[in-house]
Design a protein around this motif. Structure first.
Motif, PDB file in Angstrom:
ATOM      1  N   SER A   1      33.113  23.658  45.842  1.00 44.96           N
ATOM      2  CA  SER A   1      33.794  22.471  45.304  1.00 44.96           C
ATOM      3  C   SER A   1      34.557  21.897  46.638  1.00 44.96           C
ATOM      4  O   SER A   1      34.900  22.528  47.266  1.00 44.96           O
ATOM      5  CB  SER A   1      34.708  22.920  44.210  1.00 44.96           C
ATOM      6  N   ARG A   2      34.622  20.496  46.242  1.00 43.51           N
ATOM      7  CA  ARG A   2      35.368  19.599  47.540  1.00 43.51           C
ATOM      8  C   ARG A   2      36.735  20.257  47.624  1.00 43.51           C
ATOM      9  O   ARG A   2      37.126  20.570  49.034  1.00 43.51           O
ATOM     10  CB  ARG A   2      35.283  18.324  47.336  1.00 43.51           C
ATOM     11  N   SER A   3      37.697  20.496  46.734  1.00 39.42           N
ATOM     12  CA  SER A   3      39.110  20.829  46.894  1.00 39.42           C
ATOM     13  C   SER A   3      39.041  22.088  47.589  1.00 39.42           C
ATOM     14  O   SER A   3      39.954  22.463  48.405  1.00 39.42           O
ATOM     15  CB  SER A   3      39.558  20.876  45.692  1.00 39.42           C
TER      16      SER A   3
ATOM     17  N   ASP B   1      38.082  21.684  51.000  1.00 39.64           N
ATOM     18  CA  ASP B   1      39.108  21.232  51.856  1.00 39.64           C
ATOM     19  C   ASP B   1      40.104  22.094  52.241  1.00 39.64           C
ATOM     20  O   ASP B   1      40.771  22.208  53.441  1.00 39.64           O
ATOM     21  CB  ASP B   1      39.885  20.050  51.123  1.00 39.64           C
TER      22      ASP B   1
END
Lengths: 291, 326, 259
Positions: C118-120, C123
């Motif tokens: 997932s992007r989060s 990140d």
């Protein structure tokens, strides 16, 4: 012991699939080569005889089985030789200009650019140009020489590029050693640089010759056609081997198609031989360059 | 490929030789400069003489040169480039679509997959494809490829006929656009493969190692470190290939059936190109006819010139990029 | 995390040339081990055998055993790709991917190994890795700029961030400071001291002061003559190596009498 995890099946499969595709691509590229060579050899051998190599098509009727490509072979050899005589000096001198005198100035950059662009001039356009200039504008007749002019336009950029590359490979030390002895620049080029690059340049020229020897389109509108022997490349229509193949292939009779295949075989033999000799020269020379 | 070494400066040497008053220096310099200028002059002359010899025929033309489909300069003096230019572009684009993936695969095979010892000889094998004369491909295309493609063409037409390219009624197969395009694809494959191979080999080893050290498979390494670096090179290689395909004459002259219409039905015997039309029409053309062919050659010259210049522009940009990255 | 490496009887070849011979050593977890020695003594080659990067070079091969917490890296069932995932590497010259942004460089390894992520989460890992490499504060405002725009020292820390983003067990560093200026070198050395709490670190260096400053243990490599294979002459606690070496050759090298 589960420290080292295997990579996921998905990644492994993807890697394998790509590897398979890459091998397949190579196989796909080689198949036509083998197919072409096989067909040319098997169909060409039928008429690959002494008569084919020593007789012209003079007086041979459309359905006759005999006749040969002697006039076309002679024509091709003369045209290619003349084309080399025109393009090699100009190409070599241009390469010398680009490497030794150009110094990256505006003229040398535009010459360099247009040499690249010239590589992309379609062969049929080169033929049309010579037709427009030599035959229509200046009023000369179709001849082997006109064909040689067209072929030389196609040869020049190849000769320039390969000669340029070879000249740049000549170590600067060699030039400087010569300058240090007080030898003027032009004599250094003639006596030191050119001999050092000689075999490389010969290779490049032969590859260029091999390339134009198979060109048909520019001959159509410069050399035109003939069925008889014309040994004089400066007077009257000649024949060329690729032209012979094109001419015979476009005829509906099997006898003509047979002649086309044999012509193709002869042409491929000439072109491949030139290629092979060029590569052998390059290969023979390469250990020296590696040192 | 030409190395991009800067020209060695001959400054001190020139002054020294000048002081020795070498009599050969100036003539030799002028001679080599003249040769280079002659090359530029030839390029200019091609444009000038094609234009000047095309003008009489264009003036005699009773139809619009750019929109007319038919080519009747000898009899009714009506001729136009539309159908021919369309055929040139379509056949070359098809050839490009067929050749590029295969050529990139071949280039990767030589640069990153083949055993090191075999890479050079196998690369030579591909170069041999370029050594086969155009007329031989034409002969091969007519005798071997055209019959070979008939059955698959009919299958495509029956099963995927809803797709515009595969549509068509009546005769399917034979001397078709697709047959010519396949031959063109084979002919431009070596140049695309050779240039792509060069740029793939130039991909920085240190980035390849970085990818491998992260745990990349060979394909992942190629996708991370080789393809992004090689993309501009592959694009310009493809454009050079496109230029080649457009100018290719004799092979398609033997294969294309010399029709004068605009159709996307590549499986039907409707196909022609500017170059093929010149080769097929020159022998029987009268003065106007030859002028018309010269006019069509001029169009071909301009199109290929633009494509080639664009390709060179991309290559030169890449060189700067590669130099900045080094 | 952080594992022990045991090497026994390792030979490495380039074609028929034997580059290193009979190397045996134990590399302890949560410590920095330095390899020193003259050029061409095989220390970089040896380092590259530890994550199977050596065999990337055509004709190169290895004989002997390398155990990572007891598991043989050269066992027939083990793929080099998975070994390299476990054992990260930083190279002599900073080599961020030129076509990728700073963010993408750090994420590159994760995207390979973790499939969908997932992007989060991504990140978070990118930020953590850049912080771990002491680079976050300098680049947090330009994560989408190309990595090639950074200074040499920053690029090298970006490469370290890229390597630790996949959370390896071991970090191999092949002369990581030799292309850097003194200030950047200092930044990397500080970083190494911080990273050794979490990773097994092995560093090849030409700079003996650096070895003395950062490492816990040092191995000295040497070769008998040009063309002979390199060998480990001596390996010990760094403090003892530099004050009281047992071998004459080590002493000569450390005091600068050759090399």
């Amino acid at each position: 012991m589960t420290t080292i995890q295997h990579i996921s099946t998905g990644r492994r499969i993807k890697d394998r699939v790509v590897q398979g595709l890459v091998y397949l691509a190579f196989a796909l590229a080689v198949v036509p080569l083998i197919s072409v060579l096989w067909l040319v050899i098997s169909n060409g051998l039928e008429r690959f005889d002494l008569e084919f190599l020593t007789h012209s098509m003079n007086g041979i009727g459309a359905r006759d089985a005999h006749g040969g490509a002697y006039h076309a072979i002679i024509g091709t050899l003369e045209q290619v030789l003349l084309a080399s005589l025109i393009s090699v000096p100009i190409g070599l001198l241009t390469a010398i200009y680009l490497v030794e005198y150009g110094n990256g100035g505006r003229l040398s950059r535009s010459i360099s650019f247009f040499v690249d662009v010239m590589t992309g001039v379609p062969s049929v356009v080169a033929g049309l140009f010579v037709f427009a200039f030599w035959i229509l504008f200046l009023g000369f007749q179709f001849s082997g020489w006109a064909g040689a002019l067209a072929l030389s336009i196609l040869m020049m950029p190849t000769v320039v590029r390969s000669a340029e590359e070879m000249l740049r490979l000549v170590p600067g030390d060699l030039r400087e050693a010569s300058y240090a002895l007080g030898v003027p620049k032009w004599r250094t080029i003639v006596k030191v640089v050119l001999p050092t690059a000689f075999t490389g340049i010969v290779t490049g020229v032969m590859l260029a010759v091999a390339r134009v020897a198979g060109e048909t389109a520019p001959l159509l509108m410069t050399v035109f056609f003939t069925n008889s022997i014309n040994n004089d490349p400066f007077n009257g229509p000649q024949m060329g081997l690729p032209l012979f193949v094109f001419d015979q292939a476009a005829r509906p009779n099997d006898t003509a198609i047979d002649r086309a295949w044999t012509g193709a075989l002869t042409l491929i033999l000439i072109v491949m031989l030139l290629n092979l000799v060029a590569r052998l020269i390059a290969w023979w020379r390469s250990p020296a360059r590696g040192r | 490929m030409a190395t991009n070494v800067r020209t060695r400066d001959g400054g001190p040497a020139t002054s020294r030789s000048a002081s020795r008053r070498s009599r050969g220096e100036a003539p030799f310099r002028y001679l080599s400069t003249a040769a280079g200028v002659a090359l530029l002059a030839i390029m200019a002359a091609i444009a000038v003489f094609l234009i000047s010899e095309a003008i009489p025929a264009l003036q005699a033309n009773k139809a619009n040169f750019f929109t007319e489909l038919t080519w009747e300069p000898n009899s009714s003096r009506e001729f136009g480039i539309a159908a021919l230019a369309f055929g040139t572009v379509l056949s070359s684009l098809l050839a490009l679509v067929i050749a590029t993936p295969v050529a990139v695969g071949v280039a990767l095979f030589i640069s990153h997959y083949a055993p090191r010892r075999l890479a050079a000889p196998l690369g030579y094998l591909i170069d041999l494809l370029a050594a086969v004369p155009s007329v031989v491909y034409g002969l091969w295309g007519v005798a071997f490829l055209v019959p070979l493609l008939r059955t698959p063409s009919q299958w495509l037409n029956e099963n995927l006929g809803w797709f515009p390219l595969f549509a068509g009624e009546g005769i399917i197969g034979g001397k078709t656009m697709i047959a010519g395009a396949v031959v063109l694809a084979i002919m431009i494959l070596p140049i695309i493969a050779a240039i792509s191979r060069e740029v793939f080999l130039q991909a920085p080893k240190m980035n390849e190692e970085a990818a491998l050290a992260l745990g990349a498979t060979r394909w992942e390494m190629i996708r991370m470190a080789v393809l992004p670096f090689g993309r501009p090179g592959v694009i310009s290689a493809a454009m050079l290939g496109l230029g080649r395909a457009m100018g290719e004459t004799i092979a398609v002259a033997l294969i294309f059936p010399a029709t004068f219409d605009i159709t996307f039905q590549i499986l039907t015997p409707h196909a022609n190109s500017i170059a093929a039309n010149i080769a097929n029409g020159f022998g029987e053309a009268n003065d106007i006819g030859r002028g018309a062919l010269i006019a069509s050659g001029l169009v071909l010259f301009i199109i290929t010139l633009l494509v080639n210049m664009a390709a060179r522009f991309v290559i030169n940009r890449r060189k700067e990029y590669a130099r900045a990255g080094a | 995390m952080s594992k022990q490496i045991q090497v026994s009887g390792l030979d490495a070849y380039y074609g028929s040339h034997k580059a290193i011979e009979d190397v045996s050593m134990t590399i302890e977890p949560r410590s920095i081990t330095a390899f020193i020695g003259p050029s061409g003594c095989g220390k970089s080659t040896f380092l590259r055998t530890l994550n199977r990067m050596h065999e990337v070079i055509p004709g190169a091969r290895v004989e002997g055993k390398v155990l990572l917490d007891g598991e043989d890296l050269y066992a027939p069932t083990i793929e080099p790709v998975s070994v390299r995932r476990m054992i990260g590497m930083v190279f002599q010259r900073p080599n961020p991917f030129p076509t990728m942004s700073i963010y993408e460089n750090v994420a590159a390894g994760l995207r390979l190994n973790r499939g969908r992520i997932s992007r989060s989460e991504l990140d978070g890992i990118v930020e953590e890795s850049l912080k771990g490499a002491n680079l976050w504060n300098e680049v947090k405002d330009r994560l989408n700029k190309p990595g090639a725009g950074l200074s040499g020292g920053q690029q090298q820390r970006l490469c370290i961030a890229r390597a630790i983003a996949v959370q390896p067990e071991v970090l191999l560093m092949d002369e990581p400071c030799s292309a850097l200026d003194p200030i950047s070198t200092l930044a990397i050395e500080d970083l190494m001291a911080k990273l050794k709490d979490k990773y097994t670190i092995v560093i090849v260096t030409h700079n003996m002061q650096q070895a003395a400053r950062v490492s816990d243990r040092t191995a000295f490599f040497n070769l008998a003559a040009q063309g002979q294979p390199g060998k480990v002459i001596e390996m010990d606690e760094t403090s003892r190596m530099f004050t009281n070496p047992t071998q004459k050759a080590t002493e000569d090298y450390i005091t600068g009498r050759f090399g």
